[in-house]
Every structure is written in C-alpha cells, then in structure tokens.
Motif scaffolding. Sequence first.
Motif, short mmCIF file in Angstrom:
data_model
loop_
_atom_site.label_atom_id
_atom_site.label_comp_id
_atom_site.label_asym_id
_atom_site.label_seq_id
_atom_site.Cartn_x
_atom_site.Cartn_y
_atom_site.Cartn_z
N TYR A 89 0.84 -1.21 0.00
CA TYR A 89 0.00 0.00 0.00
C TYR A 89 0.87 1.26 0.00
O TYR A 89 0.64 2.18 -0.79
CB TYR A 89 -0.93 0.01 1.21
CG TYR A 89 -1.73 1.27 1.33
CD1 TYR A 89 -2.85 1.48 0.54
CD2 TYR A 89 -1.33 2.30 2.19
CE1 TYR A 89 -3.58 2.65 0.62
CE2 TYR A 89 -2.05 3.47 2.29
CZ TYR A 89 -3.16 3.65 1.50
OH TYR A 89 -3.87 4.82 1.57
N LEU A 90 1.87 1.30 0.86
CA LEU A 90 2.76 2.46 0.94
C LEU A 90 3.52 2.67 -0.37
O LEU A 90 3.64 3.79 -0.84
CB LEU A 90 3.73 2.32 2.10
CG LEU A 90 3.12 2.41 3.49
CD1 LEU A 90 4.16 2.10 4.55
CD2 LEU A 90 2.50 3.79 3.72
N HIS A 91 4.00 1.57 -0.94
CA HIS A 91 4.72 1.67 -2.21
C HIS A 91 3.80 2.24 -3.30
O HIS A 91 4.20 3.12 -4.06
CB HIS A 91 5.24 0.27 -2.62
CG HIS A 91 6.03 0.28 -3.87
ND1 HIS A 91 7.28 0.82 -3.95
CD2 HIS A 91 5.72 -0.18 -5.12
CE1 HIS A 91 7.72 0.69 -5.21
NE2 HIS A 91 6.80 0.09 -5.92
N GLN A 92 2.58 1.75 -3.36
CA GLN A 92 1.62 2.22 -4.34
C GLN A 92 1.29 3.70 -4.11
O GLN A 92 1.21 4.48 -5.07
CB GLN A 92 0.35 1.38 -4.23
CG GLN A 92 -0.70 1.72 -5.27
CD GLN A 92 -1.91 0.80 -5.14
OE1 GLN A 92 -1.97 -0.07 -4.29
NE2 GLN A 92 -2.88 1.01 -5.99
N GLU A 93 1.11 4.11 -2.88
CA GLU A 93 0.77 5.50 -2.57
C GLU A 93 1.94 6.44 -2.89
O GLU A 93 1.72 7.56 -3.35
CB GLU A 93 0.38 5.65 -1.10
CG GLU A 93 -0.99 5.10 -0.79
CD GLU A 93 -2.10 5.83 -1.54
OE1 GLU A 93 -2.16 7.07 -1.46
OE2 GLU A 93 -2.88 5.14 -2.22
N LEU A 94 3.15 5.99 -2.66
CA LEU A 94 4.30 6.83 -2.94
C LEU A 94 4.53 7.03 -4.43
O LEU A 94 5.08 8.04 -4.84
CB LEU A 94 5.56 6.24 -2.28
CG LEU A 94 5.60 6.30 -0.76
CD1 LEU A 94 6.80 5.53 -0.22
CD2 LEU A 94 5.63 7.76 -0.28
N LYS A 95 4.09 6.06 -5.23
CA LYS A 95 4.22 6.18 -6.68
C LYS A 95 3.24 7.21 -7.24
O LYS A 95 3.52 7.83 -8.25
CB LYS A 95 3.95 4.82 -7.34
CG LYS A 95 5.07 3.83 -7.18
CD LYS A 95 4.62 2.50 -7.69
CE LYS A 95 5.36 2.11 -8.95
NZ LYS A 95 4.97 0.76 -9.41
N SER A 96 2.10 7.35 -6.61
CA SER A 96 1.06 8.24 -7.18
C SER A 96 1.19 9.67 -6.72
O SER A 96 2.02 10.12 -6.07
CB SER A 96 -0.32 7.73 -6.83
OG SER A 96 -0.49 7.54 -5.45
#
Length: 104
Positions: A97-104
């Motif tokens: 989740y954190l990885h996905q949020e940091l990409k956006s």
Amino acid sequence: PREELYDRIDHRVDEMLEKGLEVEAKSLRSFQNSDALKTVGYQELFSYFEDEYDREEAIRLIKRNSRRYAKRQLTWFTKIEGITWLEAKELQQILRYLHQELKS
C-alpha cells in the motif's frame, strides 16, 4: 472485528501492567490532578490507591474504559472519507500500500 479489538485491548492492558504501569502511576500520584494524567489507566489506578475499589476492579475498569475510548475513536474515524484500514500484522500488505501511494 470488535471481539478481536477487545481481546487486543485486554492483552495490551495486561502487558502494560506487567511492564510497570502501576509502579509508574504510584510515582505520579502527587501530580494526579494534572490534566495530562486524567486519562484511562491512571485515573482508575489513582482511585484504587485511594481504596475506592480493589486492584481487580481497577483493571476491569481500565479495560472497559479503554474499549469505550477505542469505540469513540472508531466512530470519529468513520466520519473521515478516504481512510484505508490496514491490519497491523499484515506487513506485506502495508508495504504494498505504501509503495503504491508513494508512486502516485
């Protein structure tokens, strides 16, 4: 689930007591009227120290009042849109989740 939450709260209170919450509260008795100590845990122990009830009742009240506080927190959070709830024990899910949020 509520039952799991309550079990976790009960376990956490037991753990805090094992690690010295009662000793800590005794050391802070002279400050018990401070706003910072008018919280769940301290208030019940201060009342126990004043012989308002026994230790078992103080522990029962700490657990009950902690559950009530958690319920108020959950009620407050449900009013906020866009919250993503994650299980603390699911580390991989949190990292994804954190990885996905940091990409956006």
